[in-house]
Design a protein around this motif. Structure first.
Motif, mmCIF file in Angstrom:
data_model
loop_
_atom_site.group_PDB
_atom_site.id
_atom_site.type_symbol
_atom_site.label_atom_id
_atom_site.label_comp_id
_atom_site.label_asym_id
_atom_site.label_seq_id
_atom_site.Cartn_x
_atom_site.Cartn_y
_atom_site.Cartn_z
ATOM 1 N N SER A 221 -36.499 -0.402 22.090
ATOM 2 C CA SER A 221 -35.068 -0.160 22.393
ATOM 3 C C SER A 221 -34.292 -1.470 22.343
ATOM 4 C CB SER A 221 -34.916 0.433 23.793
ATOM 5 O OG SER A 221 -35.424 1.745 23.805
ATOM 6 N N LYS B 24 -30.707 1.649 23.836
ATOM 7 C CA LYS B 24 -31.196 2.880 23.181
ATOM 8 C C LYS B 24 -32.291 2.558 22.166
ATOM 9 C CE LYS B 24 -27.108 3.065 20.180
ATOM 10 N NZ LYS B 24 -25.916 3.785 19.812
ATOM 11 N N GLU C 135 -31.785 4.955 16.889
ATOM 12 C CA GLU C 135 -30.440 5.541 17.060
ATOM 13 C C GLU C 135 -29.350 4.632 16.517
ATOM 14 O OE1 GLU C 135 -29.770 7.252 20.947
ATOM 15 O OE2 GLU C 135 -31.816 8.082 20.965
ATOM 16 N N GLN D 137 -27.362 3.062 13.518
ATOM 17 C CA GLN D 137 -27.152 3.602 12.158
ATOM 18 C C GLN D 137 -27.700 2.702 11.048
ATOM 19 O OE1 GLN D 137 -23.045 4.771 11.782
ATOM 20 N NE2 GLN D 137 -23.458 6.761 12.717
ATOM 21 N N GLN E 276 -31.221 3.531 10.777
ATOM 22 C CA GLN E 276 -31.324 4.863 10.136
ATOM 23 C C GLN E 276 -31.131 4.751 8.621
ATOM 24 O OE1 GLN E 276 -28.445 7.362 12.094
ATOM 25 N NE2 GLN E 276 -29.729 7.610 13.928
#
Ligand SMILES: CCCCCCCC(=O)SCCNC(=O)CCNC(=O)[C@H](O)C(C)(C)COP(=O)(O)OP(=O)(O)OC[C@H]1O[C@@H](n2cnc3c(N)ncnc32)[C@H](O)[C@@H]1OP(=O)(O)O
Length: 397
Positions: free
Chosen positions: A269, A273, A277, A279, A282
């Motif tokens: 994390s 978070k 999570e 972007q 991702q």
């Protein structure tokens, strides 16, 4: 076109995955550090019938289709690029070459034992002065009665200290350029043959890569593959098979990058978070997935063409180029996702990144494949049917 794997292929994937989980992953960090696999791994591979996957049963193989070989390569490279490279050389560059170009007698002498895993085969094309430019090679084979006398040096040869025999390319008539190269099966036991491993590689360290030396090695004429002067075509056709396995392997490396990155995204994390999570993280995961799916489509299309007996030099080159580039990028992103930890041996992603560079270089560099694709599109290169194609699948009895 069928996009489903058969039940038999799903079972094969499961078998190879278990093999990788049990026999490769527990040892690979150690093999990578020491610079070699435990040779027992070959015996294990043979025990589960993976030394001759797409070789017809009548020649000692499993008789599965060419895309089954792609499945094996994907799954093996999920474990290790060097090990998949070794299997590519044994099967893609050697056994499939014997299957395509060997006489019945040569198949019985060399292919059967290989497909059963009793002997290991390798491929010797590259020389210190001839990599991308194959016709620049300088090894020679001079006819002397029923024999040839082979002289020369090869380099970057996988399985250099392990293989029982090598498919070796040499000039029988230098004046003829492409049409003056011939191919020979050369056994390790021949007098005048020696090999030496290359130390200090950047990646694929667990693989046995090295140099071969031929000093007046006498080879019987019956060891020549194809006709005199057919060696360049044989080399290129072999690469159509080798590159197919490299492309499939790259899909497996992307799979491994995804697996490790997803695990890390869930456990680490930052800013309150899990990093998965964020972007920009991702984005890297999404790019890996896109690269994986696109590469797979290219690979299995080429495999389907092989099954149907259609020449696939163009499609295989595109698959090899793109999937290796995607795998190299995926490995780079996997290290990035792991941050400083990715830069150490604590996680496997640093090994993935080192390993991912080799397939961008070997069996046709990124640049060779880029040029080939441009030439196809511009109408400067065409694939004509060969006088000897790989047998179609299902194989005839
Ligand atoms: C990093 C640590 C591990 C390192 C491991 C290194 C080991 C390896 O990678 S081994 C392989 C490495 N080498 C390569 O991949 C070679 C790359 N080069 C090539 O692919 C080619 O030489 C390439 C594409 C540049 C084209 O060569 P070029 O000299 O222009 O020949 P080209 O004109 O295309 O073809 C000559 C003839 O061969 C034929 N030919 C070409 N491709 C094929 C093919 N795939 N199948 C059959 N015949 C073919 C052509 O039809 C032509 O025949 P003809 O004269 O009758 O028309």
């Amino acid at each position: 076109m069928n996009f489903e794997f058969s039940e038999e292929q799903e079972l094969l994937r499961k078998t190879v995955r278990q093999f990788v989980d049990n026999e490769i992953l527990p040892h690979i960090a150690d093999w990578d550090t020491k610079g070699g696999f435990d040779p027992i791994i070959w015996k294990r591979l043979a025990e589960i019938g993976l030394m001759g996957v797409c070789i017809p049963e009548k020649y000692g193989g499993s008789g599965m289709d060419y895309n089954s070989l792609a499945i094996v390569c994907e799954e093996l490279e999920r474990g290790d690029t060097a090990f998949r490279t070794a299997v590519s050389v044994h099967t893609g560059l050697n056994s499939m070459t014997l299957l395509q170009w060997g006489t019945e007698q040569q198949k019985q002498r060399f292919l059967v034992q290989q497909a059963k895993g009793e002997k290991i085969g390798a491929f010797a094309l590259t020389e210190p002065g001839a990599g991308s430019d194959v016709a620049a090679l300088s090894s020679t084979a001079v006819r002397d009665g029923d024999e040839y006398i082979l002289n020369g040096q090869k380099t970057w040869i996988s399985l250099c200290d392990i293989a029982d025999h090598f498919i070796v390319f040499a000039y029988t008539d230098k004046a003829e350029k492409h049409n003056g190269i011939s191919a020979f099966v050369v056994e390790r036991s021949r007098e005048g043959f020696s090999s030496k491993a290359i130390k200090g590689k950047y990646g694929i360290r667990s693989g046995n890569t090295g140099e071969l030396f031929f000093d007046d090695v006498r080879i019987p004429a019956e060891n020549r593959l194809g006709e005199e002067g057919e060696g360049f075509k044989i080399a290129m056709a072999s690469l159509d098979n080798g590159r197919f396995t490299v492309a499939a392997g790259a899909c497996g490396l992307i799979m491994a990058c995804l697996e490790e990155s997803v695990k890390y995204c869930q456990s680490r994390s930052t800013f309150g978070k899990p990093i998965g999570e964020h972007q920009l993280v991702q984005q890297m995961i999404a790019n890996m997935e896109a690269g994986f799916q696109m590469s797979r489509l290219l690979v299995y299309r080429a495999g389907e063409m092989k099954n149907k007996g259609i020449r696939n030099t163009r499609e295989t080159s595109l698959a090899k180029w793109q999937s290796c580039d995607f795998a190299n990028k995926a490995a780079d992103d996997a290290v990035q996702i792991h941050g400083a930890y990715g830069y150490s041996d604590e996680y496997p992603v640093a090994r993935f990144l080192r390993n991912s560079k080799a397939p961008v270089i070997y069996e046709g560099t990124r640049e060779i494949h880029t040029i080939m694709q441009a030439e196809y599109v511009l109408g400067k290169r065409q694939d004509r049917k060969l006088n000897r194609m790989l047998p179609k699948w299902p194989f005839e009895d």
